[in-house]
Write a protein that holds these residues in place. Structure first.
Motif, short mmCIF file in Angstrom:
data_model
loop_
_atom_site.label_atom_id
_atom_site.label_comp_id
_atom_site.label_asym_id
_atom_site.label_seq_id
_atom_site.Cartn_x
_atom_site.Cartn_y
_atom_site.Cartn_z
N HIS A 116 2.26 -28.43 6.53
CA HIS A 116 1.41 -29.57 6.86
C HIS A 116 1.33 -29.66 8.38
O HIS A 116 2.34 -29.93 9.05
CB HIS A 116 1.97 -30.86 6.29
N ALA A 117 0.16 -29.42 8.93
CA ALA A 117 -0.08 -29.53 10.37
C ALA A 117 -0.91 -30.76 10.63
O ALA A 117 -1.77 -31.13 9.82
CB ALA A 117 -0.79 -28.29 10.89
N GLU A 118 -0.67 -31.41 11.77
CA GLU A 118 -1.38 -32.65 12.04
C GLU A 118 -1.66 -32.82 13.53
O GLU A 118 -0.79 -32.56 14.37
CB GLU A 118 -0.55 -33.84 11.54
N LEU A 119 -2.89 -33.22 13.82
CA LEU A 119 -3.25 -33.74 15.13
C LEU A 119 -3.29 -35.24 14.94
O LEU A 119 -4.20 -35.77 14.29
CB LEU A 119 -4.60 -33.18 15.59
N GLU A 120 -2.30 -35.91 15.45
CA GLU A 120 -2.00 -37.30 15.11
C GLU A 120 -3.22 -38.22 15.19
O GLU A 120 -3.90 -38.30 16.21
CB GLU A 120 -0.92 -37.83 16.05
N GLY A 121 -3.49 -38.88 14.07
CA GLY A 121 -4.56 -39.85 14.02
C GLY A 121 -5.95 -39.25 13.98
O GLY A 121 -6.94 -40.00 13.93
N ILE A 122 -6.05 -37.91 13.96
CA ILE A 122 -7.36 -37.26 14.01
C ILE A 122 -7.63 -36.46 12.74
O ILE A 122 -8.60 -36.72 12.02
CB ILE A 122 -7.47 -36.33 15.24
N GLU B 75 2.63 -21.07 14.55
CA GLU B 75 2.46 -21.69 15.86
C GLU B 75 1.36 -22.75 15.71
O GLU B 75 0.18 -22.43 15.68
CB GLU B 75 2.08 -20.66 16.93
N VAL B 76 1.74 -24.02 15.62
CA VAL B 76 0.76 -25.08 15.43
C VAL B 76 0.06 -25.39 16.75
O VAL B 76 0.70 -25.38 17.81
CB VAL B 76 1.42 -26.35 14.84
N GLU B 77 -1.24 -25.66 16.69
CA GLU B 77 -2.00 -25.88 17.92
C GLU B 77 -3.18 -26.83 17.68
O GLU B 77 -3.81 -26.78 16.62
CB GLU B 77 -2.55 -24.55 18.46
N MET B 78 -3.46 -27.67 18.67
CA MET B 78 -4.74 -28.37 18.67
C MET B 78 -5.83 -27.35 18.95
O MET B 78 -5.65 -26.43 19.77
CB MET B 78 -4.78 -29.45 19.74
N VAL B 79 -6.96 -27.50 18.26
CA VAL B 79 -8.08 -26.58 18.44
C VAL B 79 -9.30 -27.36 18.91
O VAL B 79 -9.61 -28.43 18.38
CB VAL B 79 -8.40 -25.84 17.13
N VAL B 80 -9.97 -26.82 19.91
CA VAL B 80 -11.17 -27.43 20.47
C VAL B 80 -12.38 -26.60 20.05
O VAL B 80 -12.36 -25.37 20.14
CB VAL B 80 -11.08 -27.49 22.01
N ALA B 81 -13.44 -27.25 19.58
CA ALA B 81 -14.68 -26.59 19.20
C ALA B 81 -15.76 -26.94 20.21
O ALA B 81 -15.96 -28.12 20.53
CB ALA B 81 -15.11 -27.03 17.80
N LEU B 82 -16.44 -25.93 20.74
CA LEU B 82 -17.44 -26.15 21.78
C LEU B 82 -18.84 -26.33 21.19
O LEU B 82 -19.24 -25.59 20.30
CB LEU B 82 -17.45 -24.99 22.76
N GLY B 83 -19.55 -27.30 21.74
CA GLY B 83 -20.94 -27.53 21.35
C GLY B 83 -21.91 -26.95 22.35
O GLY B 83 -23.12 -26.86 22.09
N THR C 136 -1.06 -38.23 22.36
CA THR C 136 -1.38 -37.74 21.02
C THR C 136 -0.43 -36.60 20.67
O THR C 136 -0.18 -35.71 21.48
CB THR C 136 -2.84 -37.27 20.95
N ARG C 137 0.08 -36.64 19.44
CA ARG C 137 1.08 -35.67 19.01
C ARG C 137 0.46 -34.59 18.11
O ARG C 137 -0.36 -34.90 17.26
CB ARG C 137 2.20 -36.39 18.25
N VAL C 138 0.88 -33.36 18.32
CA VAL C 138 0.56 -32.27 17.41
C VAL C 138 1.86 -31.86 16.74
O VAL C 138 2.90 -31.76 17.40
CB VAL C 138 -0.11 -31.08 18.14
N SER C 139 1.83 -31.64 15.41
CA SER C 139 3.09 -31.40 14.70
C SER C 139 2.87 -30.48 13.51
O SER C 139 1.76 -30.31 13.01
CB SER C 139 3.71 -32.71 14.24
N LEU C 140 3.99 -29.92 13.04
CA LEU C 140 3.98 -29.06 11.86
C LEU C 140 5.27 -29.26 11.08
O LEU C 140 6.36 -29.29 11.65
CB LEU C 140 3.87 -27.58 12.27
N SER C 141 5.13 -29.41 9.77
CA SER C 141 6.29 -29.38 8.88
C SER C 141 6.09 -28.26 7.86
O SER C 141 4.96 -27.93 7.49
CB SER C 141 6.47 -30.72 8.17
N VAL C 142 7.19 -27.66 7.44
CA VAL C 142 7.19 -26.60 6.45
C VAL C 142 8.11 -27.00 5.31
O VAL C 142 9.27 -27.35 5.54
CB VAL C 142 7.63 -25.25 7.06
#
Length: 228
Positions: free
Chosen positions: A214-220, A79-87, A154-160
């Motif tokens: 390969h998981a990607e948060l597009e451009g990030i 399950e691919v996901e964008m992840v946010v880290a809190l400061g 912004t795209r979040v994606s996964l390829s296997v």
């Protein structure tokens, strides 16, 4: 301070372009945050009551380490996901202030022992054994928020094994990032070092031993790994 046993080392994540690391406190996840994924799982989305669960910090797999296939399952799903880290954190954070708590962004996999989850659902049991197992959260390096430009497009994606499996736009999330942070802060006191997995789009499927991903948060930022 003297301890009766040696304390566990602090779990941390690499930071893109830096020798410093991000110490991880807790790992929160939201379920059913993309309507198409909820439908493929035979579930409905309740906008008023988001579903949250947790993974232990030491479930993170980082720095390109291989991903061990877990025990007690014959149906491991990605399950691919964008992840946010809190400061920084707080309680009862207003939606309008929530984005100011973010330190950075990454991309990760919320791995699920789907067969164990199905058994738990059928018996109305908690999902812990399906979600919070060892090595259940492969994770990229983090990019500071000041260096990341995200939008609803912004795209979040996964390829296997080089084949596309999952992709979606962040704008398709049922609860956006600010809403997730605000809702979590009404249930927990959020603090610096917390990670939030923000939900997965449709296309979840099985991973096998030997698979590369390969998981990607597009451009990030991106994440590459292999199941062993």
């Amino acid at each position: 301070m003297n301890y009766v046993i040696a304390p566990s080392p602090t779990v941390s994540l690499p930071i893109v372009g830096s020798e410093q690391r991000f110490p991880v406190r807790r790992v929160f996840c939201i379920g059913r945050n993309y309507a198409d994924h909820a439908r493929e799982m035979g579930a409905t989305v309740d906008k008023e009551t988001p579903i949250f669960f947790c993974k232990p910090a030491d479930a993170l797999v980082s720095d390109g380490a291989p991903l061990p296939y877990p025990s007690a399952t014959a149906d491991l799903h990605h399950e691919v996901e964008m992840v946010v880290a809190l400061g920084s954190g707080g309680t009862s954070i207003p939606v309008a202030e929530a984005m100011t708590r973010i330190w950075g962004y990454g991309v990760g996999l919320d791995l699920t022992r789907r067969d164990l989850q199905a058994i738990a659902k059928a018996k109305s049991h908690p999902w812990d054994v399906a979600k919070a197992f060892d090595h259940s959260a492969p994770m990229s390096a983090l990019v500071p928020a000041s260096q990341a430009t995200l939008s609803d497009a912004t795209r979040v994606s996964l390829s296997v094994n080089g084949q596309a499996r999952q992709q979606a736009l962040l704008g398709e999330m049922v609860h956006n990032v600010a809403e997730i942070i605000a809702a979590l802060s009404r249930l927990f006191e959020l603090k610096a070092g917390d990670l939030i997995f923000t939900g997965t789009p449709a296309g979840v499927a099985a991973l096998q031993r030997g698979d590369t991903f390969h998981a990607e948060l597009e451009g990030i930022v991106s994440l590459d790994g292999q199941v062993v």
